[in-house]
Design an enzyme around this catalytic site. Structure first.
Site, PDB file in Angstrom:
ATOM      1  N   CYS A  56       0.819  -1.229   0.000  1.00 51.65           N
ATOM      2  CA  CYS A  56       0.000   0.000   0.000  1.00 51.65           C
ATOM      3  C   CYS A  56       0.846   1.269   0.000  1.00 51.65           C
ATOM      4  O   CYS A  56       0.340   2.351  -0.262  1.00 51.65           O
ATOM      5  CB  CYS A  56      -0.955  -0.005   1.181  1.00 51.65           C
ATOM      6  SG  CYS A  56      -2.022  -1.447   1.204  1.00 51.65           S
ATOM      7  N   HIS A  72      -2.928   7.045   2.636  1.00 48.38           N
ATOM      8  CA  HIS A  72      -3.432   5.765   2.131  1.00 48.38           C
ATOM      9  C   HIS A  72      -4.803   5.525   2.760  1.00 48.38           C
ATOM     10  O   HIS A  72      -5.017   5.747   3.952  1.00 48.38           O
ATOM     11  CB  HIS A  72      -2.457   4.651   2.498  1.00 48.38           C
ATOM     12  CG  HIS A  72      -3.016   3.294   2.255  1.00 48.38           C
ATOM     13  ND1 HIS A  72      -3.616   2.948   1.067  1.00 48.38           N
ATOM     14  CD2 HIS A  72      -3.110   2.198   3.072  1.00 48.38           C
ATOM     15  CE1 HIS A  72      -4.035   1.697   1.152  1.00 48.38           C
ATOM     16  NE2 HIS A  72      -3.755   1.229   2.346  1.00 48.38           N
ATOM     17  N   ASN A 117     -10.156  -0.013   0.443  1.00 48.11           N
ATOM     18  CA  ASN A 117      -8.696   0.054   0.418  1.00 48.11           C
ATOM     19  C   ASN A 117      -8.200  -0.557  -0.900  1.00 48.11           C
ATOM     20  O   ASN A 117      -8.277  -1.762  -1.091  1.00 48.11           O
ATOM     21  CB  ASN A 117      -8.151  -0.728   1.629  1.00 48.11           C
ATOM     22  CG  ASN A 117      -6.632  -0.765   1.689  1.00 48.11           C
ATOM     23  OD1 ASN A 117      -5.954  -0.449   0.718  1.00 48.11           O
ATOM     24  ND2 ASN A 117      -6.106  -1.178   2.822  1.00 48.11           N
TER      25      ASN A 117
HETATM   26  N1  COA Z   1     -18.605  -8.081  10.422  1.00 49.28           N
HETATM   27  C1  COA Z   1     -19.036  -8.329  11.684  1.00 49.28           C
HETATM   28  N2  COA Z   1     -18.216  -8.645  12.690  1.00 49.28           N
HETATM   29  C2  COA Z   1     -16.893  -8.728  12.418  1.00 49.28           C
HETATM   30  C3  COA Z   1     -16.374  -8.473  11.141  1.00 49.28           C
HETATM   31  C4  COA Z   1     -17.285  -8.147  10.116  1.00 49.28           C
HETATM   32  N3  COA Z   1     -16.902  -7.890   8.855  1.00 49.28           N
HETATM   33  N4  COA Z   1     -15.044  -8.625  11.190  1.00 49.28           N
HETATM   34  C5  COA Z   1     -14.708  -8.937  12.456  1.00 49.28           C
HETATM   35  N5  COA Z   1     -15.849  -9.005  13.195  1.00 49.28           N
HETATM   36  C6  COA Z   1     -15.979  -9.333  14.606  1.00 49.28           C
HETATM   37  C7  COA Z   1     -14.817 -10.130  15.150  1.00 49.28           C
HETATM   38  O1  COA Z   1     -14.961 -11.502  14.816  1.00 49.28           O
HETATM   39  C8  COA Z   1     -14.932  -9.867  16.619  1.00 49.28           C
HETATM   40  O2  COA Z   1     -15.957 -10.683  17.128  1.00 49.28           O
HETATM   41  P1  COA Z   1     -15.799 -11.372  18.589  1.00 49.28           P
HETATM   42  O3  COA Z   1     -15.671 -10.217  19.530  1.00 49.28           O
HETATM   43  O4  COA Z   1     -17.043 -12.148  18.699  1.00 49.28           O
HETATM   44  O5  COA Z   1     -14.542 -12.181  18.480  1.00 49.28           O
HETATM   45  C9  COA Z   1     -15.432  -8.421  16.674  1.00 49.28           C
HETATM   46  O6  COA Z   1     -15.976  -8.130  15.377  1.00 49.28           O
HETATM   47  C10 COA Z   1     -14.350  -7.400  16.977  1.00 49.28           C
HETATM   48  O7  COA Z   1     -13.243  -7.740  16.179  1.00 49.28           O
HETATM   49  P2  COA Z   1     -11.940  -6.904  16.200  1.00 49.28           P
HETATM   50  O8  COA Z   1     -10.910  -7.592  15.359  1.00 49.28           O
HETATM   51  O9  COA Z   1     -11.612  -6.528  17.629  1.00 49.28           O
HETATM   52  O10 COA Z   1     -12.441  -5.582  15.449  1.00 49.28           O
HETATM   53  P3  COA Z   1     -11.662  -4.262  15.258  1.00 49.28           P
HETATM   54  O11 COA Z   1     -12.413  -3.156  15.887  1.00 49.28           O
HETATM   55  O12 COA Z   1     -10.197  -4.416  15.583  1.00 49.28           O
HETATM   56  O13 COA Z   1     -11.762  -4.071  13.680  1.00 49.28           O
HETATM   57  C11 COA Z   1     -10.510  -4.271  11.669  1.00 49.28           C
HETATM   58  C12 COA Z   1     -11.203  -5.007  12.797  1.00 49.28           C
HETATM   59  C13 COA Z   1      -9.949  -5.293  10.685  1.00 49.28           C
HETATM   60  C14 COA Z   1     -11.524  -3.398  10.951  1.00 49.28           C
HETATM   61  C15 COA Z   1      -9.382  -3.403  12.279  1.00 49.28           C
HETATM   62  O14 COA Z   1      -8.553  -4.192  13.101  1.00 49.28           O
HETATM   63  C16 COA Z   1      -8.550  -2.729  11.239  1.00 49.28           C
HETATM   64  O15 COA Z   1      -9.013  -1.861  10.537  1.00 49.28           O
HETATM   65  N6  COA Z   1      -7.255  -3.074  11.140  1.00 49.28           N
HETATM   66  C17 COA Z   1      -6.386  -2.518  10.130  1.00 49.28           C
HETATM   67  C18 COA Z   1      -6.663  -3.217   8.813  1.00 49.28           C
HETATM   68  C19 COA Z   1      -6.089  -2.476   7.637  1.00 49.28           C
HETATM   69  O16 COA Z   1      -6.298  -1.305   7.482  1.00 49.28           O
HETATM   70  N7  COA Z   1      -5.348  -3.196   6.792  1.00 49.28           N
HETATM   71  C20 COA Z   1      -4.727  -2.679   5.626  1.00 49.28           C
HETATM   72  C21 COA Z   1      -3.608  -1.779   5.973  1.00 49.28           C
HETATM   73  S1  COA Z   1      -2.779  -1.243   4.589  1.00 49.28           S
END
Ligand code: COA
Length: 328
Positions: free
Chosen positions: A111, A255, A285
């Site tokens: 990215c 980004h 993204n």
């Molecule tokens: N829909 C519904 N629930 C979802 C889900 C979705 N699409 N994806 C994850 N969940 C659930 C998880 O399973 C978890 O459930 P649980 O509590 O029963 O285990 C809950 O939501 C919370 O998950 P968590 O991983 O703590 O969520 P988060 O607030 O950290 O958000 C991301 C997850 C991926 C959105 C976040 O971590 C993120 O944005 N990370 C960076 C990713 C990124 O930008 N990558 C590219 C970089 S270049």
């Protein structure tokens, strides 16, 4: 020395995928995706290969630059989702755009790819007087590598392409590129089925998680932590090189990974969100494409105008990061 961006262009696939569309294959909902990421819809390549999208974007950038493709001396393509291991997307785009006098190669900085590629273009222009124009083409088909059974990653990404034609100039320019390879296992996808088995007692095994072949694996929490740190750091490191302050920047073009990452980083930087251009709501993204896609959109709608100071900030798999400060 610096660069002037003469032309910009972009191409996004026809097919749109809304948050609700994901409920057909994973347990998710529109509200969760909107509130956790800011994404509402994204484009998915259907019939369009990566090189096709890249070529369409490049042709528009060349047209806007008002130059002839034969005048381009170098094509740099950035992609983490090339159609081929070889040839490079750059060679294909060189041929399809008619840039017959250009050298061509790809870079993969995920990215951060556009920031890396643009900075390489600047360095080529600075050291080779015979080079007049460089075409920087970002192209990605993330959808072909997504694990559509992993609800926490498949909802984040989209496909598309965007390109810029640049020439040398005396305008403001500063950059800083960086990488923290210790986080390589947090965001990765295997390339070759033929890769030899790594011995189980090797240290290397611990570095990379089990993942379905060719599918993107992500540790969302670790990537989130890295991104909110890397975004302000990239700006500060580039800004220190040209002595500019955040208040002198007209637009930050980060980004486009997640609105919460951008909001947290804006707070850390102490810069208002109004100065951050956001397109992730409608494109998701798009990896290396997201910065030039956003730049192109905001230049086309008149938000970004000539003479303004821009901060382009990339971060992503690698874990790579980097910032460029330039006058548009
Ligand atoms: N829909 C519904 N629930 C979802 C889900 C979705 N699409 N994806 C994850 N969940 C659930 C998880 O399973 C978890 O459930 P649980 O509590 O029963 O285990 C809950 O939501 C919370 O998950 P968590 O991983 O703590 O969520 P988060 O607030 O950290 O958000 C991301 C997850 C991926 C959105 C976040 O971590 C993120 O944005 N990370 C960076 C990713 C990124 O930008 N990558 C590219 C970089 S270049």
């Amino acid at each position: 020395m610096g660069i002037s961006i003469l032309g910009l262009g972009s191409y996004v696939p026809e097919q749109k995928l809304t948050n609700n569309d994901f409920t057909r294959f994973v347990d998710t909902n529109d509200e969760w995706i909107r509130t956790r990421t800011g994404i509402i819809e994204r484009r998915m390549a259907g019939w369009e290969p990566t090189w096709y999208m890249g070529t369409q974007a490049a042709l528009k950038a060349v047209e806007q630059a008002g130059i002839s493709p034969e005048d381009i001396g170098l094509v740099i393509s950035c992609t983490a989702t090339s159609d081929f291991h070889t040839p490079s997307m750059a060679s294909v785009i060189q041929h399809k755009t008619g840039a017959v006098n250009a050298a061509a190669f790809d870079i993969n900085a995920a990215c951060s790819g556009f920031v890396y590629a643009l900075d390489i273009a600047e360095r080529f222009l600075r050291t080779d007087d015979s080079l007049k124009y460089v075409l920087v083409a970002a192209n990605e088909s993330l959808s072909r590598f997504l694990d559509f059974e992993d609800r926490s990653s498949c909802i984040l990404f989209g496909d598309g392409a965007a390109a810029a034609v640049v020439e040398r100039s005396d305008k403001l320019y500063a950059s800083h590129l960086a990488s923290d390879g210790s986080g390589a296992g947090y965001l990765c996808a295997r390339a070759l089925k033929a890769a030899p088995e790594v011995k189980q007692d090797s240290d290397f095994v611990d570095e990379f998680p089990d993942m379905p072949l060719h599918k993107l694996y992500q540790n969302g929490k670790e990537v989130y932590k890295f991104a909110t740190h890397a975004l302000p750091k990239s700006f500060e490191l580039a800004a220190a090189k040209c002595g500019i302050t955040k208040d002198e920047i007209d637009w930050f073009i980060p980004h486009q990974a997640n609105i919460r990452i951008i909001e947290t980083a804006a707070k850390k930087l102490g810069a208002p969100m109004e100065k951050f251009i956001v397109t992730l709501d409608h494109y998701g993204n798009t990896s290396s494409v997201s910065i030039p896609l956003t730049l192109n959109e905001a230049a086309a709608d008149g938000r970004i105008v000539r003479g303004q100071k821009l901060a382009l900030i990339g971060f992503g798999a690698g874990l790579t990061y980097g910032g460029i400060i330039l006058e548009f």
